[in-house]
Structure formats: structure tokens, C-alpha cells
Scaffold this motif. Structure first.
Motif, short mmCIF file in Angstrom:
data_model
loop_
_atom_site.label_atom_id
_atom_site.label_comp_id
_atom_site.label_asym_id
_atom_site.label_seq_id
_atom_site.Cartn_x
_atom_site.Cartn_y
_atom_site.Cartn_z
N GLU A 95 51.60 58.07 28.09
CA GLU A 95 50.17 57.72 28.08
C GLU A 95 50.00 56.24 27.76
O GLU A 95 49.18 55.55 28.36
N GLU A 98 50.94 54.25 30.75
CA GLU A 98 49.88 54.36 31.76
C GLU A 98 48.75 53.38 31.46
O GLU A 98 48.23 52.71 32.34
N LYS A 99 48.36 53.33 30.19
CA LYS A 99 47.28 52.42 29.79
C LYS A 99 47.67 50.96 30.02
O LYS A 99 46.85 50.16 30.45
N ILE A 101 49.81 49.90 32.23
CA ILE A 101 49.82 49.65 33.68
C ILE A 101 48.39 49.37 34.17
O ILE A 101 48.14 48.43 34.90
N THR A 102 47.45 50.20 33.70
CA THR A 102 46.06 50.01 34.11
C THR A 102 45.57 48.62 33.71
O THR A 102 44.90 47.94 34.48
N VAL A 105 47.06 46.11 36.10
CA VAL A 105 46.45 46.24 37.42
C VAL A 105 45.03 45.64 37.39
O VAL A 105 44.62 44.95 38.32
N ARG A 106 44.31 45.91 36.29
CA ARG A 106 42.93 45.40 36.16
C ARG A 106 42.91 43.88 36.09
O ARG A 106 42.16 43.22 36.80
N MET A 108 45.12 41.82 37.19
CA MET A 108 45.48 41.26 38.50
C MET A 108 44.31 41.37 39.47
O MET A 108 44.02 40.44 40.22
N GLY A 109 43.64 42.51 39.44
CA GLY A 109 42.50 42.73 40.33
C GLY A 109 41.40 41.71 40.10
O GLY A 109 40.79 41.21 41.04
N MET A 110 41.16 41.39 38.83
CA MET A 110 40.09 40.43 38.50
C MET A 110 40.50 39.02 38.94
O MET A 110 39.68 38.24 39.37
N LYS A 113 40.45 38.22 42.96
CA LYS A 113 39.14 38.55 43.56
C LYS A 113 39.10 38.06 45.01
O LYS A 113 39.48 36.94 45.30
N ILE A 114 38.63 38.97 45.91
CA ILE A 114 38.62 38.61 47.34
C ILE A 114 37.19 38.32 47.79
O ILE A 114 36.31 39.13 47.56
#
Lengths: 114, 222
Positions: A95, A98-99, A101-102, A105-106, A108-110, A113-114
């Protein structure tokens, strides 16, 4: 029966020997990820399987030494408790990973930004 | 003028995401954020082409994780009001207006409820599953809502600052309810339309059974 030992006990003995030798060899060869902790765990768990397969009375001996008399069920019960504790620890670790990783991922996503 | 952000968590929605974005734009909203949750299809390209800002998760982390990414992004952009809605086209962007009106009236969170709108024809199984979830949320968090699993919600700046979730999957919606109760946020519900198309239903069916059980266990464990 071979030498007074049942087939299932022979299988357990073979399995235990295989895992112990395999882990030993890997540890000696210094393969990646082979820690002393892993070697110790393998020796402890498969060693116990090996001893009890060869000398089934050993479980009664341990049971008696722990003050449980001839009541093997209590020993088995404690075995289950230990297994569940390990399982719980593993689930908590998963767990946590998992946290993490999230979080990665978050982030990197921010940033991407595309 | 309040800075309004519309957040759409999306996973493999290339077939419908374009229409969802176009419909939101028709309502006059410009800050549309699609959080592409590791889709294997062209969700990202379609959303980008339609003019949305896309935040892409390189791995699929679940609806809750995607929604939280969107909320955090909106917060970093100093959003005054944030509306979240699903990317499968089941929500009606025309409902955004009345949710924002409620925030402007002083509410901190507005929950869109599919059950307050009598015109909605929801499959019996979904109705029962949602009712069961509502009862469970009430028992655990001591907060009654007619639609605890709705993804169509609006948040004020204060709510954005206070709500803190950790669930990555479908438990996110229930966790938000927990946060509302914990911070005693001023909340109201508004009736919303829901469109159950064969497309959205096929996705829902996959989620309901297994995720329903997982959500149940997570709520109990929270």
C-alpha cells in the motif's frame, strides 16, 4: 514408504533441501538482491520444514518446551498468527509503495502538462 | 471574475471525450483540465485537439488519483471554483451552471445527485448498489447524501484547501464525503441529469461488482 518415511515427507525433504541449497549458492555467488536476511529467513522456514519432515516428533518437542504440553494445535495456531502478521506487513508495504507510485505519477503529470 | 476550472478524469475515453469537452465549451467554460489516467487509446490526443489542458498519468492509478491530480493542479493555478465530472459522457455540462450558482451562494461543496432528478432512468442494479453505498457512508461517516458515489461535484477555494484524500480508486468519492463531514463544510445537493448510454453502461458494469466490494472494504477500513 521408503526407509520408514512416507512419500509426502520425502517430497517435503527434497523441496526444503532444494530451497536451502539454492539460496546458499545464490548467497555465495553474491547474486543481486541476495541479502543475509533472505538467507536467514530461508534457513529458518525451510530448515524447520526439513527438521519436522525428518523428525516429526520435533514439533511435539518444541510444543512441550514452549509449555504447551502435547497440544500441537496451539503451536499451529501461533504459526498462523505469525503468517497473518507477515501478510499484514507485506500488504502495508504494498500500500505504501502504491501511494509513492501515485505521488511520482502525479508529480510527473503536473510537470508534463500538455 | 471567479477562476473556474473543470476537471475531467479520463481513462480510455477517446470515443466520447471530444464531445464532452465540446459540450463544456458550449456552456462558456475555458479552463478544462483532462487528467488522462494512463489511457492506452488516443484520449490524450483527442482532448488536446479539442483545446483542453491535458495532465497525463504515465501509469493508470485510478479515478480517485486522477481527480486528485486535477484538484491539485487547479489549486496550484489559484482556482476559485472547481467542478469535477466524469469523462464517459454520462453527465450533462448544462448542470455546471447551477452548481456554480450554489457555490456563489455560499456553499463550500455542491454534490450532484442523480437520484434527486426524477427524470433519470437508472438501472435497478445501479440504484440498489448506490443506495447500499449511501447507507454505508452514513453509518461510517455519519453524513447522509442521496448520491455518495457521484463524480459530478463542485468545490469552493476553502473546500479545495481543506479536503485531503488518499484513495486512488473509486473510494475517492466516499472519502470526499468523509472530509466534508470532518471539516463541517457547508454542503448542498443539486439534481443532475445522467445519461446511461450503452457505452457508459458497458464501462460501469465492469466497475460495479469488483470495485463495489473493494470500495465497501476500504470505507470500512478508513
Amino acid at each position: 514408504m521408503l526407509f520408514g518415511i512416507s512419500i509426502i515427507r520425502w517430497i517435503l525433504i527434497a523441496l526444503a533441501l532444494f530451497f536451502i541449497i539454492d539460496r546458499f549458492l545464490r548467497f555465495i555467488k553474491k547474486e543481486t538482491g541476495q541479502t543475509f536476511y533472505k538467507l536467514f529467513s530461508t534457513l529458518f522456514i525451510w530448515g524447520a520444514v526439513l527438521i519436522i519432515s525428518i523428525f516429526p516428533d520435533f514439533a511435539y518437542f518444541i510444543s512441550a518446551k514452549l509449555g504447551m504440553g502435547k497440544n500441537l494445535n496451539t503451536l499451529i495456531f501461533f504459526g498462523f498468527v505469525v503468517v497473518f502478521m507477515i501478510l499484514f506487513k507485506i500488504l502495508s508495504a504494498i500500500e505504501k509503495i502504491e501511494k509513492e507510485i501515485t505521488k511520482i505519477v502525479r508529480e510527473m503529470g503536473m510537470k508534463l502538462k500538455i | 471574475m471567479a477562476k473556474i476550472f473543470i476537471i475531467i478524469p479520463a481513462y480510455n475515453e477517446e470515443k466520447v471525450i471530444g464531445k464532452v469537452i465540446a459540450d463544456i465549451k458550449k456552456e462558456g467554460y475555458r479552463n478544462i483540465i483532462v487528467v488522462d489516467d494512463g489511457s492506452a487509446d488516443k484520449t490524450e490526443e483527442v482532448a488536446k485537439k479539442k483545446g483542453a489542458t491535458v495532465l497525463r498519468h504515465i501509469l493508470n492509478r485510478g479515478k480517485g488519483a486522477a481527480a486528485k491530480t486535477g484538484l491539485q493542479y487547479a489549486k496550484s493555478q489559484n482556482a476559485d471554483i472547481v467542478v469535477t465530472l466524469d469523462g464517459d459522457g454520462q453527465h450533462n455540462p448544462k448542470d455546471i451552471k447551477k452548481m456554480i450558482k450554489k457555490i456563489n451562494d455560499g456553499y463550500e461543496v455542491v454534490l450532484g445527485s442523480r437520484f434527486l432528478n426524477k427524470k433519470n432512468k437508472m438501472p435497478l442494479f445501479n440504484r440498489l448498489a448506490n443506495f447500499f453505498a449511501n447507507v454505508l457512508v452514513f453509518l461510517v461517516y455519519d453524513f447522509w447524501t442521496t448520491d455518495s458515489q457521484s463524480g459530478f461535484r463542485a468545490y469552493s477555494k476553502k473546500a479545495l484547501d481543506l479536503i485531503d484524500t488518499s484513495s486512488d480508486r473509486y473510494e475517492f468519492d466516499s472519502e470526499v464525503i468523509r472530509e466534508i463531514a470532518r471539516h463541517k463544510l457547508k454542503v448542498t445537493e443539486v439534481p443532475i441529469d445522467v445519461f446511461y448510454t450503452p457505452y457508459s453502461l458497458s464501462k460501469k458494469q465492469k466497475q460495479n461488482f469488483i470495485n463495489g466490494i473493494k470500495t465497501f472494504l476500504k470505507i470500512l477500513n478508513s
